[in-house]
Design an enzyme around this catalytic site. Structure first.
Site, PDB file in Angstrom:
ATOM      1  N   GLU A  36      -3.800  -3.107  -6.180  1.00  0.00           N
ATOM      2  CA  GLU A  36      -3.513  -2.101  -5.140  1.00  0.00           C
ATOM      3  C   GLU A  36      -2.556  -1.024  -5.658  1.00  0.00           C
ATOM      4  OE1 GLU A  36      -4.939  -1.503  -2.415  1.00  0.00           O
ATOM      5  OE2 GLU A  36      -6.144  -3.296  -2.214  1.00  0.00           O
ATOM      6  N   TYR A 119       0.459   0.424   3.991  1.00  0.00           N
ATOM      7  CA  TYR A 119      -0.893   0.190   3.482  1.00  0.00           C
ATOM      8  C   TYR A 119      -0.936  -1.048   2.575  1.00  0.00           C
ATOM      9  CZ  TYR A 119      -4.864   0.305   0.439  1.00  0.00           C
ATOM     10  OH  TYR A 119      -5.964  -0.095  -0.270  1.00  0.00           O
ATOM     11  N   ASP A 137      -6.187   4.159   4.317  1.00  0.00           N
ATOM     12  CA  ASP A 137      -6.087   5.076   3.184  1.00  0.00           C
ATOM     13  C   ASP A 137      -7.012   6.257   3.486  1.00  0.00           C
ATOM     14  OD1 ASP A 137      -8.635   4.107   2.808  1.00  0.00           O
ATOM     15  OD2 ASP A 137      -8.354   3.534   0.708  1.00  0.00           O
TER      16      ASP A 137
END
Ligand code: SF4
Length: 244
Positions: A36, A119, A137
């Site tokens: 990520e 996020y 996102d």
């Protein structure tokens, strides 16, 4: 939106069509965290070899925490935005010291760690720990603004809050990680910024923008007023008490 049906269809599509990316073969929170962070501001194709090399060199939080920053930066070289590598090293040390090397599963605790925002915390909690946490996102924003025909400027905090709320409501209790990844995959591969492939979309029947025939109008991003820089020059001539 009938949530179960929507999420079930999206997940079924994802399982059949998702790209086979290396971080999708695992539920190891450490590996998901690394992927990520690498994927922030970097293209998938660029990330793949870096991710694979990184996992070989730093296979877990402890290995990363114990490595000198110089070694971490050497393995990051070429990925750009080096602050991410600094923070990975810093956060691994905190996780080792405060959480015995285990990446926390609580959104609140995750968000106290350097480099982990809403996020990334949502991605970790849902993908690694099966918690019904939302993610948002650019891809997900595009999909949701089209599904719900949100005409407000996504540059505004108020609009983003509204979209976050929709993402929170949409995430199912069952398979939240697959659902979140499916939304992102849909945005990346089907609901693209230009010429979305609505004919192949598994959630077409729920999509208000598709029904209105104008998916490309979303998301709405208003241009900020331009600041115009002007330069001027002045000349002052003095002669005794006189000024010209
Ligand atoms: Fe995106 Fe088209 Fe699917 Fe709507 S129908 S979500 S615009 S791809």
């Amino acid at each position: 939106m009938p949530q179960l049906s929507f999420s079930a269809q999206l997940i079924a599509w994802y399982k059949k069509n998702a790209r086979a990316l290396p971080w999708r073969k695992t539920k190891d929170p450490y590996k998901i965290w690394i992927s990520e962070i690498m994927l922030q501001q970097t293209q998938v194709e660029t990330v793949i070899p870096y991710y694979e090399g990184w996992i070989k060199t730093f296979p877990n939080t402890k290995a990363l925490a114990k490595s000198p920053l110089s070694k971490v930066l050497k393995h990051w070289a070429g990925l750009g935005y080096y602050r991410r590598a600094h923070r990975l090293n810093q956060t691994a040390k905190i996780i080792l010291k405060k959480h015995s090397g285990k990446i926390p599963d609580s959104i609140e605790v995750l968000r106290t760690l350097p480099g982990i925002g809403r996020y990334t915390a949502g991605a970790l909690a849902s993908i690694a720990y099966d918690k019904p946490a939302a993610i948002l996102d650019g891809n997900v924003i595009r999909v949701l603004t089209r599904l719900y025909t949100i005409k407000d400027d996504i540059g505004s905090g108020q609009t983003l809050k509204r979209i976050w709320d929709l993402a929170e409501k949409a995430v199912p209790v069952k398979n939240p990680g697959d659902f979140n990844q499916a939304l992102m995959e849909l945005g990346a591969m089907v609901c693209t910024p230009e010429n979305p492939r609505c004919g192949q979309c598994p959630v077409q029947k729920y999509c208000l923008a598709y029904q209105c025939d104008d998916p490309s109008s979303y998301p709405v991003k208003l241009k900020k007023e331009e600041t115009i820089a002007k330069e001027t020059a002045a000349l002052i001539l003095r002669q005794g008490n006189l000024i010209y």
